[in-house]
Motif scaffolding. Structure first.
Motif, PDB file in Angstrom:
ATOM      1  N   LEU A 105       0.865  -1.179   0.000  1.00 46.70           N
ATOM      2  CA  LEU A 105       0.000   0.000   0.000  1.00 46.70           C
ATOM      3  C   LEU A 105       0.901   1.227   0.000  1.00 46.70           C
ATOM      4  O   LEU A 105       1.708   1.419   0.911  1.00 46.70           O
ATOM      5  N   GLY A 106       0.780   2.052  -1.028  1.00 46.26           N
ATOM      6  CA  GLY A 106       1.555   3.289  -1.110  1.00 46.26           C
ATOM      7  C   GLY A 106       0.642   4.495  -0.978  1.00 46.26           C
ATOM      8  O   GLY A 106      -0.512   4.463  -1.422  1.00 46.26           O
ATOM      9  N   GLU A 107       1.146   5.540  -0.347  1.00 48.40           N
ATOM     10  CA  GLU A 107       0.363   6.772  -0.191  1.00 48.40           C
ATOM     11  C   GLU A 107       1.185   7.969  -0.645  1.00 48.40           C
ATOM     12  O   GLU A 107       2.375   8.072  -0.341  1.00 48.40           O
ATOM     13  N   GLU A 108       0.541   8.857  -1.378  1.00 46.36           N
ATOM     14  CA  GLU A 108       1.122  10.140  -1.735  1.00 46.36           C
ATOM     15  C   GLU A 108       0.147  11.234  -1.316  1.00 46.36           C
ATOM     16  O   GLU A 108      -1.062  11.110  -1.525  1.00 46.36           O
ATOM     17  N   LEU A 109       0.675  12.289  -0.729  1.00 50.55           N
ATOM     18  CA  LEU A 109      -0.102  13.492  -0.458  1.00 50.55           C
ATOM     19  C   LEU A 109       0.432  14.600  -1.344  1.00 50.55           C
ATOM     20  O   LEU A 109       1.641  14.831  -1.395  1.00 50.55           O
ATOM     21  N   HIS A 110      -0.448  15.274  -2.045  1.00 48.85           N
ATOM     22  CA  HIS A 110      -0.070  16.402  -2.897  1.00 48.85           C
ATOM     23  C   HIS A 110      -0.857  17.621  -2.449  1.00 48.85           C
ATOM     24  O   HIS A 110      -2.024  17.510  -2.051  1.00 48.85           O
ATOM     25  N   SER A 111      -0.230  18.784  -2.525  1.00 51.83           N
ATOM     26  CA  SER A 111      -0.935  20.007  -2.168  1.00 51.83           C
ATOM     27  C   SER A 111      -0.754  21.067  -3.246  1.00 51.83           C
ATOM     28  O   SER A 111       0.334  21.227  -3.805  1.00 51.83           O
ATOM     29  N   ASP A 112      -1.855  21.755  -3.530  1.00 47.57           N
ATOM     30  CA  ASP A 112      -1.869  22.854  -4.489  1.00 47.57           C
ATOM     31  C   ASP A 112      -3.211  23.559  -4.337  1.00 47.57           C
ATOM     32  O   ASP A 112      -4.035  23.153  -3.500  1.00 47.57           O
ATOM     33  N   ARG A 113      -3.453  24.578  -5.130  1.00 44.45           N
ATOM     34  CA  ARG A 113      -4.768  25.206  -5.112  1.00 44.45           C
ATOM     35  C   ARG A 113      -5.815  24.188  -5.552  1.00 44.45           C
ATOM     36  O   ARG A 113      -5.549  23.362  -6.432  1.00 44.45           O
ATOM     37  N   PRO A 114      -7.019  24.177  -4.953  1.00 43.94           N
ATOM     38  CA  PRO A 114      -8.032  23.178  -5.300  1.00 43.94           C
ATOM     39  C   PRO A 114      -8.320  23.068  -6.791  1.00 43.94           C
ATOM     40  O   PRO A 114      -8.501  21.965  -7.318  1.00 43.94           O
ATOM     41  N   SER A 115      -8.365  24.204  -7.494  1.00 45.06           N
ATOM     42  CA  SER A 115      -8.649  24.153  -8.934  1.00 45.06           C
ATOM     43  C   SER A 115      -7.516  23.462  -9.689  1.00 45.06           C
ATOM     44  O   SER A 115      -7.750  22.766 -10.688  1.00 45.06           O
ATOM     45  N   VAL A 116      -6.280  23.618  -9.216  1.00 44.00           N
ATOM     46  CA  VAL A 116      -5.141  22.954  -9.851  1.00 44.00           C
ATOM     47  C   VAL A 116      -5.194  21.453  -9.594  1.00 44.00           C
ATOM     48  O   VAL A 116      -4.973  20.636 -10.501  1.00 44.00           O
ATOM     49  N   LEU A 117      -5.492  21.063  -8.349  1.00 42.98           N
ATOM     50  CA  LEU A 117      -5.618  19.641  -8.032  1.00 42.98           C
ATOM     51  C   LEU A 117      -6.688  18.994  -8.910  1.00 42.98           C
ATOM     52  O   LEU A 117      -6.476  17.924  -9.484  1.00 42.98           O
ATOM     53  N   SER A 118      -7.838  19.635  -9.006  1.00 39.46           N
ATOM     54  CA  SER A 118      -8.939  19.081  -9.787  1.00 39.46           C
ATOM     55  C   SER A 118      -8.565  18.929 -11.256  1.00 39.46           C
ATOM     56  O   SER A 118      -8.787  17.885 -11.875  1.00 39.46           O
ATOM     57  N   SER A 119      -7.985  19.974 -11.823  1.00 41.83           N
ATOM     58  CA  SER A 119      -7.640  19.965 -13.241  1.00 41.83           C
ATOM     59  C   SER A 119      -6.577  18.918 -13.566  1.00 41.83           C
ATOM     60  O   SER A 119      -6.734  18.113 -14.486  1.00 41.83           O
ATOM     61  N   LYS A 120      -5.500  18.910 -12.776  1.00 40.09           N
ATOM     62  CA  LYS A 120      -4.393  18.007 -13.091  1.00 40.09           C
ATOM     63  C   LYS A 120      -4.724  16.550 -12.787  1.00 40.09           C
ATOM     64  O   LYS A 120      -4.329  15.649 -13.542  1.00 40.09           O
ATOM     65  N   LEU A 121      -5.439  16.291 -11.693  1.00 37.74           N
ATOM     66  CA  LEU A 121      -5.823  14.910 -11.399  1.00 37.74           C
ATOM     67  C   LEU A 121      -6.847  14.408 -12.409  1.00 37.74           C
ATOM     68  O   LEU A 121      -6.821  13.245 -12.799  1.00 37.74           O
ATOM     69  N   GLY A 122      -7.747  15.291 -12.847  1.00 41.01           N
ATOM     70  CA  GLY A 122      -8.683  14.898 -13.891  1.00 41.01           C
ATOM     71  C   GLY A 122      -7.956  14.505 -15.164  1.00 41.01           C
ATOM     72  O   GLY A 122      -8.291  13.510 -15.811  1.00 41.01           O
ATOM     73  N   LYS A 123      -6.923  15.277 -15.515  1.00 41.04           N
ATOM     74  CA  LYS A 123      -6.123  14.960 -16.703  1.00 41.04           C
ATOM     75  C   LYS A 123      -5.358  13.657 -16.517  1.00 41.04           C
ATOM     76  O   LYS A 123      -5.306  12.809 -17.424  1.00 41.04           O
ATOM     77  N   LEU A 124      -4.769  13.481 -15.325  1.00 42.66           N
ATOM     78  CA  LEU A 124      -3.978  12.288 -15.057  1.00 42.66           C
ATOM     79  C   LEU A 124      -4.828  11.021 -15.105  1.00 42.66           C
ATOM     80  O   LEU A 124      -4.503  10.060 -15.814  1.00 42.66           O
ATOM     81  N   PHE A 125      -5.933  11.012 -14.366  1.00 46.31           N
ATOM     82  CA  PHE A 125      -6.785   9.822 -14.329  1.00 46.31           C
ATOM     83  C   PHE A 125      -7.508   9.631 -15.663  1.00 46.31           C
ATOM     84  O   PHE A 125      -7.783   8.503 -16.060  1.00 46.31           O
ATOM     85  N   GLY A 126      -7.810  10.727 -16.344  1.00 47.87           N
ATOM     86  CA  GLY A 126      -8.415  10.613 -17.666  1.00 47.87           C
ATOM     87  C   GLY A 126      -7.489   9.923 -18.644  1.00 47.87           C
ATOM     88  O   GLY A 126      -7.918   9.103 -19.465  1.00 47.87           O
ATOM     89  N   ALA A 127      -6.194  10.236 -18.567  1.00 46.57           N
ATOM     90  CA  ALA A 127      -5.216   9.601 -19.452  1.00 46.57           C
ATOM     91  C   ALA A 127      -5.105   8.107 -19.152  1.00 46.57           C
ATOM     92  O   ALA A 127      -5.073   7.269 -20.060  1.00 46.57           O
ATOM     93  N   TYR A 128      -5.054   7.759 -17.866  1.00 46.97           N
ATOM     94  CA  TYR A 128      -4.887   6.347 -17.501  1.00 46.97           C
ATOM     95  C   TYR A 128      -6.107   5.504 -17.836  1.00 46.97           C
ATOM     96  O   TYR A 128      -5.981   4.302 -18.079  1.00 46.97           O
ATOM     97  N   THR A 129      -7.283   6.098 -17.850  1.00 46.35           N
ATOM     98  CA  THR A 129      -8.485   5.326 -18.162  1.00 46.35           C
ATOM     99  C   THR A 129      -8.922   5.484 -19.611  1.00 46.35           C
ATOM    100  O   THR A 129      -9.967   4.975 -19.991  1.00 46.35           O
ATOM    101  N   SER A 130      -8.121   6.177 -20.419  1.00 43.50           N
ATOM    102  CA  SER A 130      -8.496   6.394 -21.820  1.00 43.50           C
ATOM    103  C   SER A 130      -8.238   5.164 -22.684  1.00 43.50           C
ATOM    104  O   SER A 130      -8.811   5.037 -23.766  1.00 43.50           O
TER     105      SER A 130
END
Length: 211
Positions: A105-130
């Protein structure tokens, strides 16, 4: 994306305002929470005490280019993501990992402005599930990977998840990757699906209310 939604709302308000004495000044959107520093993230990581009996924390070694020999073929979105890795980085990061019997089990914590987290994680997970399937090459060993979107718990402000099955020489290995955003912090757990599902609520629960 929140930033795009705010921009579109601005256009609609401007276009629909009647002007004259009835027009009211629009209130500014509330300021986003600022990112936390890496030092503030580390105490928020899971510990053996949080997880319970059977978990052993892995001593992390300094990153020495351990992913430099990993490449992806057969999924253009992931190939582009690998070429623009800096674009998916966040302001601060902290990480840890554990073993539980023969699982990890691995854990990562990332911090940034909420809009940045939403945008970049959406792009990241979108790429992996594409791509339902692709090939990942580690060194000279090709590994076939199958990916499927996964259900997410109602935690935090936003959630993302997928499950990947890797056909390794030793047999198939199933990993689940789940992210939950809460304020200016995102928790990402990667590991055996049962462990990720079991511990995500605990991980999110460690985040401060106004993070």
């Amino acid at each position: 994306m929140p930033a795009l939604a705010i921009a579109l709302c601005g256009v609609l308000i401007t276009g629909c305002s009647g002007g004259g004495d009835d027009a009211k000044p629009q209130a500014k959107p509330p300021a986003e929470p600022k990112p936390l520093a890496a030092g503030a993230l580390r105490p928020l990581l899971l510990s053996q005490a949080d997880l319970g009996a059977g978990y052993v924390q892995v001593q992390e070694k300094p990153d020495s280019g351990k992913f430099d020999d990993v490449s992806v073929q057969g999924c253009s979105a992931l190939e582009k993501l690998g070429q623009s890795g800096d674009e998916t980085m966040f302001a601060a990061k902290a990480e840890t990992s554990f073993t539980y019997r023969d699982a990890t089990l691995g854990e990562e914590l990332h911090s940034d402005r909420p809009s940045v987290l939403s945008s970049k994680l959406g792009k990241l997970f979108g790429a992996y599930t594409s791509c339902p399937t692709y090939t990942m090459t580690a060194g000279t060993t090709p590994i076939k990977v199958k990916v499927a979107k996964s259900a997410t718990p109602q935690l935090g402000d936003e959630q993302f998840a997928y499950t990947s099955t890797m056909e390794l020489p030793s047999g198939a290995q199933v990993l689940k990757t789940m992210a939950v955003c809460k304020g200016s912090v995102a928790v990402i757990l990667v590991g055996a699906p049962a462990l990720v599902d079991r511990q995500m609520k605990t991980a999110v629960g460690k985040l401060p209310a106004g993070s």
